[in-house]
Design a protein around this motif. Structure first.
Motif, PDB file in Angstrom:
ATOM      1  N   ALA A 201       4.064 -45.303   8.658  1.00 61.60           N
ATOM      2  CA  ALA A 201       2.848 -45.199   7.839  1.00 61.60           C
ATOM      3  C   ALA A 201       1.661 -44.903   8.760  1.00 61.60           C
ATOM      4  O   ALA A 201       0.907 -45.810   9.125  1.00 61.60           O
ATOM      5  N   PRO A 202       1.490 -43.655   9.165  1.00 60.54           N
ATOM      6  CA  PRO A 202       0.416 -43.300  10.100  1.00 60.54           C
ATOM      7  C   PRO A 202      -0.952 -43.758   9.595  1.00 60.54           C
ATOM      8  O   PRO A 202      -1.271 -43.622   8.407  1.00 60.54           O
ATOM      9  N   ARG A 203      -1.750 -44.301  10.519  1.00 70.07           N
ATOM     10  CA  ARG A 203      -3.032 -44.869  10.106  1.00 70.07           C
ATOM     11  C   ARG A 203      -4.002 -44.865  11.286  1.00 70.07           C
ATOM     12  O   ARG A 203      -3.607 -45.079  12.430  1.00 70.07           O
ATOM     13  N   LEU A 204      -5.265 -44.619  10.972  1.00 64.80           N
ATOM     14  CA  LEU A 204      -6.335 -44.672  11.962  1.00 64.80           C
ATOM     15  C   LEU A 204      -7.225 -45.860  11.638  1.00 64.80           C
ATOM     16  O   LEU A 204      -7.765 -45.957  10.531  1.00 64.80           O
ATOM     17  N   THR A 205      -7.342 -46.774  12.596  1.00 58.96           N
ATOM     18  CA  THR A 205      -8.228 -47.927  12.422  1.00 58.96           C
ATOM     19  C   THR A 205      -9.145 -48.020  13.629  1.00 58.96           C
ATOM     20  O   THR A 205      -8.747 -47.697  14.748  1.00 58.96           O
ATOM     21  N   ALA A 206     -10.373 -48.464  13.389  1.00 62.53           N
ATOM     22  CA  ALA A 206     -11.342 -48.595  14.482  1.00 62.53           C
ATOM     23  C   ALA A 206     -12.387 -49.640  14.121  1.00 62.53           C
ATOM     24  O   ALA A 206     -12.759 -49.797  12.957  1.00 62.53           O
ATOM     25  N   LYS A 207     -12.847 -50.340  15.150  1.00 61.87           N
ATOM     26  CA  LYS A 207     -13.915 -51.325  14.997  1.00 61.87           C
ATOM     27  C   LYS A 207     -14.964 -51.105  16.073  1.00 61.87           C
ATOM     28  O   LYS A 207     -14.657 -50.643  17.169  1.00 61.87           O
ATOM     29  N   ALA A 208     -16.196 -51.478  15.756  1.00 60.59           N
ATOM     30  CA  ALA A 208     -17.281 -51.430  16.728  1.00 60.59           C
ATOM     31  C   ALA A 208     -17.114 -52.568  17.726  1.00 60.59           C
ATOM     32  O   ALA A 208     -16.265 -53.447  17.565  1.00 60.59           O
ATOM     33  N   ALA A 209     -17.935 -52.564  18.766  1.00 57.97           N
ATOM     34  CA  ALA A 209     -17.845 -53.594  19.802  1.00 57.97           C
ATOM     35  C   ALA A 209     -18.050 -54.992  19.231  1.00 57.97           C
ATOM     36  O   ALA A 209     -17.495 -55.966  19.744  1.00 57.97           O
ATOM     37  N   ASP A 210     -18.838 -55.114  18.139  1.00 62.53           N
ATOM     38  CA  ASP A 210     -19.093 -56.421  17.535  1.00 62.53           C
ATOM     39  C   ASP A 210     -18.038 -56.811  16.507  1.00 62.53           C
ATOM     40  O   ASP A 210     -18.151 -57.837  15.842  1.00 62.53           O
ATOM     41  N   GLY A 211     -16.986 -55.975  16.352  1.00 67.90           N
ATOM     42  CA  GLY A 211     -15.915 -56.281  15.434  1.00 67.90           C
ATOM     43  C   GLY A 211     -16.086 -55.690  14.051  1.00 67.90           C
ATOM     44  O   GLY A 211     -15.185 -55.809  13.201  1.00 67.90           O
ATOM     45  N   GLU A 212     -17.199 -55.036  13.781  1.00 68.97           N
ATOM     46  CA  GLU A 212     -17.425 -54.448  12.460  1.00 68.97           C
ATOM     47  C   GLU A 212     -16.453 -53.278  12.245  1.00 68.97           C
ATOM     48  O   GLU A 212     -16.299 -52.413  13.108  1.00 68.97           O
ATOM     49  N   LEU A 213     -15.826 -53.267  11.065  1.00 68.18           N
ATOM     50  CA  LEU A 213     -14.874 -52.218  10.745  1.00 68.18           C
ATOM     51  C   LEU A 213     -15.596 -50.886  10.598  1.00 68.18           C
ATOM     52  O   LEU A 213     -16.562 -50.760   9.851  1.00 68.18           O
ATOM     53  N   GLN A 214     -15.114 -49.891  11.321  1.00 67.25           N
ATOM     54  CA  GLN A 214     -15.692 -48.556  11.261  1.00 67.25           C
ATOM     55  C   GLN A 214     -14.810 -47.571  10.503  1.00 67.25           C
ATOM     56  O   GLN A 214     -15.299 -46.654   9.861  1.00 67.25           O
ATOM     57  N   CYS A 215     -13.498 -47.774  10.606  1.00 61.23           N
ATOM     58  CA  CYS A 215     -12.579 -46.839   9.981  1.00 61.23           C
ATOM     59  C   CYS A 215     -11.249 -47.534   9.739  1.00 61.23           C
ATOM     60  O   CYS A 215     -10.757 -48.264  10.598  1.00 61.23           O
ATOM     61  N   ASP A 216     -10.685 -47.300   8.576  1.00 62.56           N
ATOM     62  CA  ASP A 216      -9.343 -47.783   8.251  1.00 62.56           C
ATOM     63  C   ASP A 216      -8.795 -46.857   7.178  1.00 62.56           C
ATOM     64  O   ASP A 216      -9.026 -47.048   5.993  1.00 62.56           O
ATOM     65  N   ARG A 217      -8.106 -45.823   7.604  1.00 60.64           N
ATOM     66  CA  ARG A 217      -7.653 -44.817   6.662  1.00 60.64           C
ATOM     67  C   ARG A 217      -6.211 -44.400   6.962  1.00 60.64           C
ATOM     68  O   ARG A 217      -5.812 -44.284   8.119  1.00 60.64           O
ATOM     69  N   PRO A 218      -5.435 -44.192   5.913  1.00 57.95           N
ATOM     70  CA  PRO A 218      -4.081 -43.681   6.118  1.00 57.95           C
ATOM     71  C   PRO A 218      -4.122 -42.209   6.477  1.00 57.95           C
ATOM     72  O   PRO A 218      -5.039 -41.474   6.078  1.00 57.95           O
ATOM     73  N   LEU A 219      -3.135 -41.787   7.228  1.00 58.04           N
ATOM     74  CA  LEU A 219      -2.964 -40.373   7.530  1.00 58.04           C
ATOM     75  C   LEU A 219      -1.758 -39.866   6.761  1.00 58.04           C
ATOM     76  O   LEU A 219      -0.960 -40.653   6.241  1.00 58.04           O
ATOM     77  N   ALA A 220      -1.626 -38.583   6.694  1.00 62.34           N
ATOM     78  CA  ALA A 220      -0.499 -38.014   5.961  1.00 62.34           C
ATOM     79  C   ALA A 220       0.809 -38.561   6.504  1.00 62.34           C
ATOM     80  O   ALA A 220       1.001 -38.684   7.719  1.00 62.34           O
ATOM     81  N   ALA A 221       1.725 -38.899   5.588  1.00 64.29           N
ATOM     82  CA  ALA A 221       2.991 -39.515   5.988  1.00 64.29           C
ATOM     83  C   ALA A 221       3.785 -38.626   6.934  1.00 64.29           C
ATOM     84  O   ALA A 221       4.541 -39.122   7.779  1.00 64.29           O
ATOM     85  N   ASP A 222       3.611 -37.332   6.779  1.00 61.78           N
ATOM     86  CA  ASP A 222       4.344 -36.404   7.643  1.00 61.78           C
ATOM     87  C   ASP A 222       3.480 -35.877   8.791  1.00 61.78           C
ATOM     88  O   ASP A 222       3.813 -34.868   9.407  1.00 61.78           O
ATOM     89  N   ALA A 223       2.384 -36.583   9.073  1.00 62.49           N
ATOM     90  CA  ALA A 223       1.475 -36.128  10.135  1.00 62.49           C
ATOM     91  C   ALA A 223       2.172 -36.199  11.487  1.00 62.49           C
ATOM     92  O   ALA A 223       2.711 -37.243  11.873  1.00 62.49           O
ATOM     93  N   SER A 224       2.157 -35.100  12.217  1.00 61.57           N
ATOM     94  CA  SER A 224       2.697 -35.088  13.572  1.00 61.57           C
ATOM     95  C   SER A 224       1.715 -35.799  14.492  1.00 61.57           C
ATOM     96  O   SER A 224       0.531 -35.953  14.151  1.00 61.57           O
ATOM     97  N   PRO A 225       2.172 -36.251  15.663  1.00 62.26           N
ATOM     98  CA  PRO A 225       1.232 -36.859  16.604  1.00 62.26           C
ATOM     99  C   PRO A 225       0.049 -35.948  16.927  1.00 62.26           C
ATOM    100  O   PRO A 225      -1.090 -36.416  17.021  1.00 62.26           O
TER     101      PRO A 225
END
Length: 406
Positions: free
Chosen positions: A54-78
């Motif tokens: 289940a490819p996914r991009l997640t990211a947080k700022a230095a203070d822990g605040e969520l910046q990104c949490d989104r799924p990527l296409a299931a067949d997404a290549s690296p």
């Protein structure tokens, strides 16, 4: 200064940033660092690009605040997933201009003992080291090649896990094999060097005196090793020629009698490929428990096999601490880092309880709360927990390489 000269105009419009990438088996950890006027790098984002089922991009700022949490296409290549991460950084994260990318590379062999600007020739030389790290090296090089295709003008820098251990003396790194093999590069290299480099620097920040102590750092995670250091320099380590050696790991066996391998090859007819898969992917905590290679799962299990796997992990770690203490001529500081080292109080306790004869005495409450200092006041060995930051080390090395000689 190359960075300023090349990107001075953009710097007045966009925040100039360095991307640090730390590739694993099914994910890529990353840190994005903004260049300030001072020598410091400002962490803008830290996250993970998961490349599993289940490819996914997640990211947080230095203070822990969520910046990104989104799924990527299931067949997404690296390559496609990395491209989407770049688009998010450059188009959605406040207007940033990537000026360089740094990478953790597991094996640098004999030649690469310092961070280096990556060129096609160097990448091919690193690819030739794949037999020394058959699972890890391809994973290290894949994001480099993806970025080269996606952003051919983006400078890239390689930072090597083996480099920190270049200070180990031949007496410690040598195998008792015919000399001709040592001349071919068969000796103990050591790994997790970027993590150990960070911890050595952090100890010096805590106290200059602490950095001079006879110290063993335990990097415990899915991959696990110990490093004996003095004055911030590696003098011995448990991983050797490959990342298989030393401690029990999530799915790797650690140290094993070579006679077992010969028996499996010659008497049981196990192929080299099957043996490699077993040693890297089917052994360790997973192999002993038959349940999981994840320490959290095993600690939560009531299964006897799970308990036995955890006990073996602690036994082997404590035994290797004692061996490295012999190299150091004593032990004054023990540091835990890595996913298990930082977050598993039961694992730390089990290891430390076996080291009481060396003067290790921990405070149970401090250990349970993951305190930075967890040893009792009367303990002869200072016991600490330090959260590692490999991406920060990569970013600093990348900046230094890009700035060029002083």
């Amino acid at each position: 200064m190359e960075l300023a000269a090349r990107h001075g105009n953009e710097g007045r419009r966009l925040m100039r940033s360095i991307l640090a990438l730390n590739a694993g088996s099914s994910s890529i950890k990353f840190g994005l660092y903004d260049l300030e006027a001072s020598a410091e790098l400002d962490l803008a984002s830290r996250g993970s690009l998961d490349l599993g089922d289940a490819p996914r991009l997640t990211a947080k700022a230095a203070d822990g605040e969520l910046q990104c949490d989104r799924p990527l296409a299931a067949d997404a290549s690296p390559d496609l997933a990395i491209g989407q991460m770049l688009q998010w950084i450059e188009n959605e994260l406040g207007g940033r201009k990537l000026i360089a990318a740094g990478h953790r590379i597991v094996h640098g062999g004999r030649e690469f003992v310092e961070p280096v600007r990556l060129t096609p020739t160097i990448i091919e030389a690193l690819d030739r080291l794949t037999p020394l790290a058959p699972l890890h090296q391809p994973r290290s090089l894949a994001p480099i090649r993806a970025l080269a295709a996606l952003r051919p003008d983006l400078p890239q820098v390689g930072c090597f896990d083996t480099a920190f251990h270049r200070t180990i003396e031949p007496l410690v790194s040598r195998f008792a094999l015919p000399r001709r093999y040592e001349a071919d590069g068969i000796h103990r290299y050591g790994f997790h060097g970027l993590s150990y480099e960070y911890v050595a620097g952090r100890l010096k920040q805590i106290s200059p005196d602490l950095a001079t102590k006879r110290t063993i750092v335990a990097h415990l995670g899915n991959g696990a090793s110990l490093c004996a250091m003095r004055d911030g320099r590696s003098v011995d380590t448990t991983m050797g020629f490959s990342a298989l050696d030393g401690l029990v790991m999530g799915t790797r066996c650690g140290a094993i009698d070579p006679g077992v391998l010969l028996y499996l090859l010659l008497e049981r007819g196990v192929s080299g490929e099957a043996l490699q898969d077993m040693l890297y992917e089917e052994s360790g905590l997973l192999g002993v428990s038959g349940i999981s290679g994840d320490m959290r799962t095993l600690e939560a299990s009531d299964d006897r096999r799970a308990r036995e796997a955890v006990e073996l992990f602690a036994f082997r770690a404590a035994r290797e601490v004692a061996a490295l203490a012999n190299t150091l001529g004593g032990l004054e500081c023990l540091v835990f880092t890595g996913g298990i080292g930082e977050h598993s109080a039961p694992a730390r306790k089990a290891i430390c309880d076996r080291l009481g004869w060396l003067g290790v005495a921990i405070d149970e409450a401090a250990n349970s709360s993951h305190a930075a200092l967890m040893s009792q006041a009367e303990s002869k060995v200072e016991v600490r927990v330090v959260a590692t930051d490999e991406e920060g080390v990569i970013a600093r090395h990348t900046r230094k390489v890009m700035e060029g000689p002083d």
